[in-house]
Design an enzyme around this catalytic site. Structure first.
Site, PDB file in Angstrom:
ATOM      1  N   GLU A  61      -1.624  -9.353   3.515  1.00 21.12           N
ATOM      2  CA  GLU A  61      -1.547  -9.801   4.911  1.00 21.12           C
ATOM      3  C   GLU A  61      -2.903 -10.030   5.564  1.00 21.12           C
ATOM      4  O   GLU A  61      -2.981 -10.561   6.672  1.00 21.12           O
ATOM      5  CB  GLU A  61      -0.729  -8.795   5.740  1.00 21.12           C
ATOM      6  N   HIS A  92      -3.593  -5.573   0.020  1.00 18.72           N
ATOM      7  CA  HIS A  92      -3.080  -6.065   1.304  1.00 18.72           C
ATOM      8  C   HIS A  92      -3.014  -7.593   1.335  1.00 18.72           C
ATOM      9  O   HIS A  92      -4.022  -8.242   1.656  1.00 18.72           O
ATOM     10  CB  HIS A  92      -3.956  -5.558   2.454  1.00 18.72           C
ATOM     11  N   CYS A 123       0.839  -1.203   0.000  1.00 17.18           N
ATOM     12  CA  CYS A 123       0.000   0.000   0.000  1.00 17.18           C
ATOM     13  C   CYS A 123       0.878   1.258   0.000  1.00 17.18           C
ATOM     14  O   CYS A 123       1.516   1.549  -1.005  1.00 17.18           O
ATOM     15  CB  CYS A 123      -0.993  -0.046   1.155  1.00 17.18           C
TER      16      CYS A 123
END
Length: 192
Positions: free
Chosen positions: A168, A166, A79
């Protein structure tokens, strides 16, 4: 010797999720302040890779520009980290046309090492307030979406990657595999 990834904390809400996602992969990691100097990082032989986290303010993450430009270690920007990498090499950052946190269909254009064995299309959790508008000349686009032409980039010669979405978070399909692929680039996880 414990091999680890350092996560540069740029104040993003998912910093601890990056740490947790790596732990689930069996990879040790450490969250460090974004003021940490590159030579401090590189003098520790246990550190094999750097992740530049997301965050709310590009102006408060200037040190990451130096890390992106000069690191001898592999770097993954997520990001804001992705945007900082592009900015470091002369790319352009700007407001997204579609500002939102939302699911986005990601299309892999070039799998390279980061998207190895990842489907050509998958759904990711993306944050689009700002985004990379122009890719630096020394980078190539690895992935795009319907709302963003530059979802992922890779330096043409160095192991430096950026993703706008993202990997994660659990909402992102194959996110842990993308992080695992980065750990393979770092030499922490071996191909079987």
């Amino acid at each position: 010797m414990v091999l680890l990834i350092v996560i540069i904390n740029n104040g993003g809400q998912y910093v601890h999720r990056i740490h947790r996602s790596l732990r689930y992969l069996g990879v040790s990691s450490k969250i460090i302040p974004n003021s940490t100097k590159l030579d401090e990082i590189e003098e520790n032989e246990e550190i094999k890779g750097i992740i530049l986290s997301g965050g709310p303010d590009i102006e408060k993450a200037d040190n990451c520009i130096n890390i992106a430009l000069n690191s001898k270690l592999p770097v993954l920007g997520i990001c804001l980290g992705h945007q900082l990498i592009a900015k470091a090499y002369g790319g352009e950052i700007g407001r997204a046309e579609s500002e939102e946190y939302a699911y986005s269909k990601i299309y892999v254009k070039n799998e390279n090492d980061l998207f190895k064995n990842i489907p050509k299309e998958f759904t990711a959790w993306a944050s689009h307030k700002d985004e990379v508008k122009k890719v630096p000349d020394c980078f190539e686009v690895l992935a795009y979406s319907d709302i963003c032409e530059i979802e992922s980039i890779k330096h043409k010669e160095k192991p430096i990657y950026g993703v706008q979405f993202h990997p994660e978070v659990s909402h992102t399909e194959h996110g842990s595999d993308i992080l695992k692929n980065f750990c393979k680039v770092c030499g922490i996880i071996k191909d079987k």
